[in-house]
Design an enzyme around this catalytic site. Structure first.
Site, mmCIF file in Angstrom:
data_model
loop_
_atom_site.group_PDB
_atom_site.id
_atom_site.type_symbol
_atom_site.label_atom_id
_atom_site.label_comp_id
_atom_site.label_asym_id
_atom_site.label_seq_id
_atom_site.Cartn_x
_atom_site.Cartn_y
_atom_site.Cartn_z
ATOM 1 N N CYS A 1 -55.092 109.599 -65.048
ATOM 2 C CA CYS A 1 -54.120 109.420 -63.961
ATOM 3 C C CYS A 1 -53.137 110.597 -63.930
ATOM 4 C CB CYS A 1 -53.404 108.084 -64.093
ATOM 5 S SG CYS A 1 -54.471 106.657 -64.295
ATOM 6 N N ASP B 1 -61.047 104.868 -55.479
ATOM 7 C CA ASP B 1 -59.687 105.127 -55.970
ATOM 8 C C ASP B 1 -58.770 105.429 -54.794
ATOM 9 O OD1 ASP B 1 -57.344 106.042 -57.145
ATOM 10 O OD2 ASP B 1 -58.372 107.273 -58.640
ATOM 11 N N HIS C 1 -59.280 103.076 -59.304
ATOM 12 C CA HIS C 1 -58.305 103.822 -60.080
ATOM 13 C C HIS C 1 -58.127 103.143 -61.433
ATOM 14 C CE1 HIS C 1 -55.197 106.756 -60.681
ATOM 15 N NE2 HIS C 1 -54.370 105.818 -61.077
#
Length: 243
Positions: free
Chosen positions: A124, A181, A214
């Protein structure tokens, strides 16, 4: 492979950086991996990923990404309050501070007698930080897992110059995305890849995992995909070893 796990304090100009270092027990020399966390810092989930990497024969250093403020020493919960505090920690940290901390951690790894050379990975926001670490000439390979803010420069308190400096990267680069995502949607992925190619990085390894959401590698919550996680980690290990 048996591991030893130590909490260390890395010296930096802004103060100590708390980090966890995992290394194969019994001695030897190994690749040193700087592993950046997501916004939740040193959670057990991230440390489980670090242990898996270390068990493949790496020295893995996992620093706090917010080591100098109120989140120093804090592992955040995977809930709305934890997310809000993690995002606030990012918003209070400049790209220059992230960079300075990275230099300090790489210096620490480089000085270790059990480290032969340096590689970097992250998840991330940590994927974006890993990309910036790839700008360091000492880093021989980098794996960015679903890096957020890379396409538009959003990093903490700043709009960072990460992609515009892609041509400075001399090591090998692998980028992993999930197809589902929302933080890195198709247009963002295209922008990122196009910028890398425009910078001359046409030999980048790229993966877009079908159905991956994600944080699909975070082994807590409904977005976790164990099959894709195993695949992504295996690819990263193989990549770091030079295939």
């Amino acid at each position: 492979m048996k591991l030893r796990e130590d909490e260390v304090r890395v010296a930096s100009a802004a103060g100590e950086i708390r980090a966890v270092v995992l290394a194969p027990a019994g001695g030897g020399t190994f690749l040193g991996v700087l592993l950046y966390t997501d916004i939740f810092q040193l959670t057990e989930s991230t440390l489980r990923s670090a242990r898996r990497l270390a068990s493949e024969g790496f020295v893995v250093c996992v620093p706090e990404i917010y080591p100098h403020g109120e989140l120093q020493g804090v592992a955040l919960e995977f809930d709305d309050a934890g997310k809000a505090r993690g995002l606030a920690g990012a918003a209070a940290t400049s790209a220059a501070q992230f960079d300075a901390d990275r230099v300090a951690v790489l210096d620490h790894l480089e000085r270790r007698e059990d480290v032969s050379s340096l590689v970097v990975t992250g998840f991330c926001i940590g994927g974006h930080l890993a990309f910036r670490a790839a700008l360091d000439a000492r880093v021989s390979a980098t794996v960015c897992f679903y890096p957020t803010g890379l396409h538009n420069g959003q990093l903490g308190a700043d709009v960072a110059d990460s992609l515009s400096r892609a041509g400075e990267i001399r090591g090998r680069l692998m980028v992993v995305f999930g197809s589902q995502d929302p933080h890195v949607p198709p247009a963002a992925r295209v922008e990122t890849i196009s910028s890398l190619y425009a910078a001359g990085l046409t030999d980048v390894e790229l993966h877009v995992y079908q159905g991956g959401e994600h944080a699909f590698m975070r082994d807590v919550g409904v977005r976790h995909d164990p099959v894709l996680t195993d695949l992504a980690l295996a690819e990263a290990v193989s990549f770091f070893r030079g295939r």
